[in-house]
Design a protein around this motif. Structure first.
Motif, PDB file in Angstrom:
ATOM      1  N   THR A 167      85.118  36.383   1.228  1.00  0.00           N
ATOM      2  CA  THR A 167      86.527  36.676   1.477  1.00  0.00           C
ATOM      3  C   THR A 167      86.905  38.130   1.275  1.00  0.00           C
ATOM      4  O   THR A 167      87.953  38.556   1.731  1.00  0.00           O
ATOM      5  CB  THR A 167      87.421  35.824   0.554  1.00  0.00           C
ATOM      6  N   LEU A 197      88.201  40.383   4.188  1.00  0.00           N
ATOM      7  CA  LEU A 197      89.560  40.183   4.662  1.00  0.00           C
ATOM      8  C   LEU A 197      90.547  40.954   3.799  1.00  0.00           C
ATOM      9  O   LEU A 197      91.481  41.556   4.288  1.00  0.00           O
ATOM     10  CB  LEU A 197      89.907  38.696   4.637  1.00  0.00           C
ATOM     11  N   PHE A 218      95.354  31.787  -0.184  1.00  0.00           N
ATOM     12  CA  PHE A 218      94.772  33.132  -0.016  1.00  0.00           C
ATOM     13  C   PHE A 218      95.923  34.116  -0.167  1.00  0.00           C
ATOM     14  O   PHE A 218      96.747  34.233   0.740  1.00  0.00           O
ATOM     15  CB  PHE A 218      94.177  33.310   1.379  1.00  0.00           C
ATOM     16  N   ILE A 250      99.171  33.269   1.466  1.00  0.00           N
ATOM     17  CA  ILE A 250      99.031  32.259   2.526  1.00  0.00           C
ATOM     18  C   ILE A 250      98.579  30.942   1.896  1.00  0.00           C
ATOM     19  O   ILE A 250      97.588  30.910   1.152  1.00  0.00           O
ATOM     20  CB  ILE A 250      97.994  32.704   3.572  1.00  0.00           C
ATOM     21  N   PRO A 303      96.203  22.708  15.149  1.00  0.00           N
ATOM     22  CA  PRO A 303      96.351  24.015  15.797  1.00  0.00           C
ATOM     23  C   PRO A 303      95.594  25.115  15.051  1.00  0.00           C
ATOM     24  O   PRO A 303      95.160  24.912  13.917  1.00  0.00           O
ATOM     25  CB  PRO A 303      97.855  24.274  15.763  1.00  0.00           C
ATOM     26  N   ASN A 304      95.480  26.261  15.663  1.00  0.00           N
ATOM     27  CA  ASN A 304      94.814  27.402  15.025  1.00  0.00           C
ATOM     28  C   ASN A 304      95.519  27.735  13.713  1.00  0.00           C
ATOM     29  O   ASN A 304      96.741  27.733  13.642  1.00  0.00           O
ATOM     30  CB  ASN A 304      94.866  28.649  15.926  1.00  0.00           C
ATOM     31  N   ALA A 328      95.481  25.966  11.050  1.00  0.00           N
ATOM     32  CA  ALA A 328      95.982  24.779  10.362  1.00  0.00           C
ATOM     33  C   ALA A 328      95.293  24.578   9.016  1.00  0.00           C
ATOM     34  O   ALA A 328      95.860  23.976   8.108  1.00  0.00           O
ATOM     35  CB  ALA A 328      95.781  23.552  11.234  1.00  0.00           C
ATOM     36  N   GLY A 329      94.076  25.063   8.895  1.00  0.00           N
ATOM     37  CA  GLY A 329      93.357  24.919   7.625  1.00  0.00           C
ATOM     38  C   GLY A 329      92.082  24.111   7.742  1.00  0.00           C
ATOM     39  O   GLY A 329      91.461  23.771   6.735  1.00  0.00           O
ATOM     40  N   LYS A 330      91.658  23.829   8.963  1.00  0.00           N
ATOM     41  CA  LYS A 330      90.450  23.017   9.171  1.00  0.00           C
ATOM     42  C   LYS A 330      89.223  23.701   8.574  1.00  0.00           C
ATOM     43  O   LYS A 330      88.489  23.116   7.766  1.00  0.00           O
ATOM     44  CB  LYS A 330      90.204  22.787  10.682  1.00  0.00           C
ATOM     45  N   THR A 331      89.016  24.951   8.984  1.00  0.00           N
ATOM     46  CA  THR A 331      87.840  25.673   8.501  1.00  0.00           C
ATOM     47  C   THR A 331      87.878  25.810   6.982  1.00  0.00           C
ATOM     48  O   THR A 331      86.854  25.640   6.308  1.00  0.00           O
ATOM     49  CB  THR A 331      87.771  27.060   9.169  1.00  0.00           C
ATOM     50  N   THR A 332      89.051  26.083   6.446  1.00  0.00           N
ATOM     51  CA  THR A 332      89.180  26.217   4.994  1.00  0.00           C
ATOM     52  C   THR A 332      88.744  24.930   4.297  1.00  0.00           C
ATOM     53  O   THR A 332      87.985  24.967   3.320  1.00  0.00           O
ATOM     54  CB  THR A 332      90.630  26.566   4.630  1.00  0.00           C
ATOM     55  N   GLU A 339      81.890  27.853  11.851  1.00  0.00           N
ATOM     56  CA  GLU A 339      82.589  28.009  13.122  1.00  0.00           C
ATOM     57  C   GLU A 339      82.003  29.173  13.912  1.00  0.00           C
ATOM     58  O   GLU A 339      81.703  29.071  15.087  1.00  0.00           O
ATOM     59  CB  GLU A 339      84.064  28.262  12.774  1.00  0.00           C
ATOM     60  N   GLU A 365      83.620  23.022  14.767  1.00  0.00           N
ATOM     61  CA  GLU A 365      83.625  23.219  16.224  1.00  0.00           C
ATOM     62  C   GLU A 365      82.196  23.303  16.783  1.00  0.00           C
ATOM     63  O   GLU A 365      81.788  24.339  17.308  1.00  0.00           O
ATOM     64  CB  GLU A 365      84.426  24.475  16.598  1.00  0.00           C
ATOM     65  N   HIS A 371      88.601  21.422  18.878  1.00  0.00           N
ATOM     66  CA  HIS A 371      89.814  21.608  19.678  1.00  0.00           C
ATOM     67  C   HIS A 371      89.716  20.812  20.968  1.00  0.00           C
ATOM     68  O   HIS A 371      90.621  20.850  21.787  1.00  0.00           O
ATOM     69  CB  HIS A 371      90.020  23.092  20.012  1.00  0.00           C
TER      70      HIS A 371
END
Ligand SMILES: Nc1ncnc2c1ncn2[C@@H]1O[C@H](COP(=O)(O)OP(=O)(O)OP(=O)(O)O)[C@@H](O)[C@H]1O
Ligand SMILES: [Mg+2]
Lengths: 432, 245
Positions: A418, A421, B16, B19, B40-41, B43-47, B86, B163, B196
């Motif tokens: 992280t 970023l 984060f 966020i 949606p982009n 949204a927190g899926k990857t997190t 991803e 994905e 997606h």
């Protein structure tokens, strides 16, 4: 605990060695560039020697007395051919010599011999012909003048033996014989100080440069190996493998060291090729320090090795900790670059001064830099001062453990994923 | 622990800076099912997937994989899962084959078994002889196939796929989907994926969670979701839920 280490080391080495940039910079350049440079110098040196062999002089005799005959005979006795130039004036003589293959022209003015016999200044004019032949040619003028100096010396000896027939003219001219020796490490040794200094210099410059090369190489490699995981997006996958983060770190350190050692060896081989093509022409070579009891002892070499290895580890851990903040290889190398300044710094000081004689703050600053210590250990290998080496090793070990711990911690947390970023946002805020 | 439960997530939160990527996130995934995260982009899926893959630390809440806590027992958790990020690459100076070998060596000691696994991966990826080429010579899709192959080849207990078919052409997407299904049915792999592509989700997933702004806003099998939101397909159901939320 380090299960899977070997697997990672093999992968690191493959990745690094197959990187065309690394291959080019670390192995091809030193192995080809240095020998090429050496070859170029050697060839021109050989050309110089060849020119010496072909030395031939024109003599324009405006004196027509015995002094000129003596000079010609003297030169011929030294295997230097002479040609008497019979031209009406200097200008035509010069044109003639320039068009011939003579090396130079000696003009002997009228009254030369008479001045010599009556102990007045006798004059000669020497012209050296330049034909655009580089280094080889530029040395011919000094050869001609040294020939004439030898001639002069023979005249002096003659005069002296005429004036003082009972004494040895060489003793009259040089009445004191000095035997120059040195005291090294408290012991008198039968080596001239300038010779000893030359040898020490070549030891104490060779050492730091080698160490520095090794450090810089491996730091760049370690930075590359971390940053390229980010750049190529392989890090996330690697971090989910059933292998400890510390093992990953250790694998990267080991891989970088291995490749850096190969690189450093390539440099040393290339460089010694280069220097060996020079040593034939350098004075002071061939002094055997071991025979004088001045060679490093096995113990001092082991201490040097330990000190070197520890500071290498700390440098790598430092490089890795820093490159964790970079987004790509280029960024990592830009961050690690300034660290090499820290490396060059102690090197310069240990090369030119005894750092214990520096002002206290500067000395403390230098001693705080871990890379000073292998340099000091290298010097101590000659002076036999083990205590400072041991203290240095203790310090570097402590430093290494701390930096390794930090690097492992950073590798162990999510920061490694992280941080970039955060940096980006930081930059945005600053530009606002 | 209940062997029927593969993943258990309770009140998971991830922040984060300022966020809030995940908020009161709840999830329970059964062993042997294919579970999809859609949303949606951002949204927190990857997190969520990264926390389960032991890459990120949750700010609050707990997550377990086969009864093992992803924070305290991360090392143990890693033995049971494979993760397809991803955005992922492979070591560019290794050949595809060497890459697979390298990855296999972490889990399989026996060389004969390893050889079998790598051969399976060659089949999954469909790369054939190209496996001998350096990864830097691969196209994006080829790289993706290599990585999908490496996540499935070892038949992990849990495969987390972010994905999986992104960047693949239609034919290869179909091929990869078929393989995911096959591995789940034949080898008992549990799959958690994000996507997606609603067609893909409908075809593959036993259950789906719809995520918006770090929260699960709807959960159920694709057909349940369609009936609940009175939509002809998942895509429209998705649009309805997200626009309402
Ligand atoms: N390392 C990070 N640092 C700061 N913010 C992050 C970080 N990773 C994710 N975020 C933020 O967390 C939120 C969720 O991101 P996440 O990547 O989980 O979304 P996603 O559902 O996978 O989106 P997409 O469909 O685009 O892949 C976003 O607002 C994102 O900006
Ligand atoms: Mg995502």
């Amino acid at each position: 605990m380090l299960k899977g280490l070997f697997n990672i080391v093999v992968k690191e080495v493959k990745e690094l060695v197959r990187d065309p940039k690394i291959l080019l910079g670390m192995i091809i350049v030193p192995l080809i560039m240095f020998p090429l440079m050496g070859f170029a110098i050697q060839t021109s040196m050989e050309a110089v020697e060849e020119t010496m062999g072909k030395l031939a002089l024109g003599i324009m005799d405006q004196d027509h007395q015995s002094g000129v005959e003596n000079l010609t005979a003297f030169l011929n006795a030294l295997d230097v051919p002479t040609v008497i130039i019979e031209k009406p004036d200097l200008a035509t003589a010069i044109t003639y010599v320039a068009q011939s293959n003579l090396t130079g022209l000696i003009v002997v003015p009228p009254g030369f011999s008479q001045n010599l016999t009556e102990t007045r200044k006798a004059r000669l004019t020497v012209y050296t012909v330049f034909r655009g032949g580089g280094i080889a040619e530029s040395s011919s003028s000094s050869v001609i003048s040294s020939l004439l100096q030898t001639f002069e010396a023979s005249l002096v000896t003659q005069k002296v033996s005429q004036a003082i027939p009972d004494d040895d003219p060489s003793v009259v001219l040089d009445p004191i014989e000095m035997s120059e020796q040195s005291i090294v490490g408290g012991i008198g040794v039968n080596v001239r100080p300038d010779v000893f200094f030359g040898v020490m210099m070549s030891q104490s410059t060779g050492m730091p440069i080698g160490i520095m090369m090794l450090l810089i190489f491996s730091m760049q490699l370690a930075a590359t190996s971390v940053a390229s995981e980010k750049e190529e997006k392989t890090l996330e996958t690697l971090l989910t493998m059933p292998v400890s983060r510390f093992t990953i770190l250790a694998g990267k350190l080991t891989g970088s060291i291995l490749v850096a050692v190969v690189g450093a060896i390539a440099y040393i081989v290339g460089f010694s090729f280069y220097t060996s093509s020079l040593t034939g022409f350098m004075p002071n070579a061939g002094v055997d320090l071991a025979a004088l009891g001045l060679a490093p002892t096995p113990l001092s070499l082991i201490l040097l090795g330990v000190s070197l290895f520890l500071s290498l580890l700390s440098a790598l851990a430092l490089a890795i900790s820093i490159s964790i903040f970079a987004e790509d290889v280029r960024g990592a190398q830009a961050l690690v670059g300034p660290l090499s300044i820290i490396l060059v710094f102690p090197m310069i000081f240990t090369m030119f001064t005894n750092i214990y004689t520096l002002p206290l703050p500067l000395m403390i600053l230098l001693l705080a830099i871990p890379f000073t210590h292998p340099m000091l250990a290298a010097n101590a290998a000659f002076s036999g001062n083990y205590l400072t080496t041991l203290l240095g090793i203790a310090y570097v070990a402590g430093f290494t453990v701390i930096v390794l711990y930090i690097a492992a911690r950073m590798f162990g947390t999510e920061k490694i994923l992280t941080t970039k970023l955060k940096l980006r946002r930081f930059r945005l805020r600053r530009s606002n | 622990m209940d062997p029927r439960i593969a993943i258990e997530v309770k009140n998971l939160g991830k922040v984060f800076g300022d966020i809030r990527a995940l908020d009161e996130f709840q999830l329970q995934i059964r062993t042997g099912e294919i579970y999809g995260l859609i949303g949606p982009n951002g949204a927190g899926k990857t997190t969520a997937l990264r926390i389960l893959a032991t890459l990120l630390l949750p700010t609050s809440g707990t997550a377990t994989v086969f009864g093992l806590n992803v924070v305290d027992e991360a090392a143990e958790v890693r033995k049971h899962l494979t993760y397809l990020p991803e955005e992922a690459g492979a070591y560019k100076n290794l050949s595809g084959h060497e890459y697979l070998e390298f990855m296999t060596k972490f889990t399989i000691r026996n060389p004969a078994e390893r050889k079998e696994v790598v051969e399976a991966a060659a089949k999954i990826s469909g790369l054939g002889d190209r496996l001998r080429d350096k990864v830097k010579a691969y196209s994006k899709g080829m790289k993706r196939r290599l990585l999908v192959a490496r996540t499935l080849m070892t038949r992990p207990k849990l495969a987390i796929l972010d994905e999986p078919t992104s960047g693949l052409d239609v034919l290869h997407s179909v091929h990869v989907r078929g393989l995911i299904k096959e591995y789940v049915q034949r080898h008992g792999v549990t799959v958690l994926l994000s996507s997606h592509n609603m067609l893909e989700v409908e075809y593959l997933c036993d259950r789906v969670a719809l995520i918006n702004q770090g929260r699960i806003v709807a959960e159920g099998s694709p057909s349940e979701l369609k009936t609940r939101y009175n939509a002809p397909n998942l895509e429209e159901a998705f649009a309805k839920v997200v626009s309402v939320a």
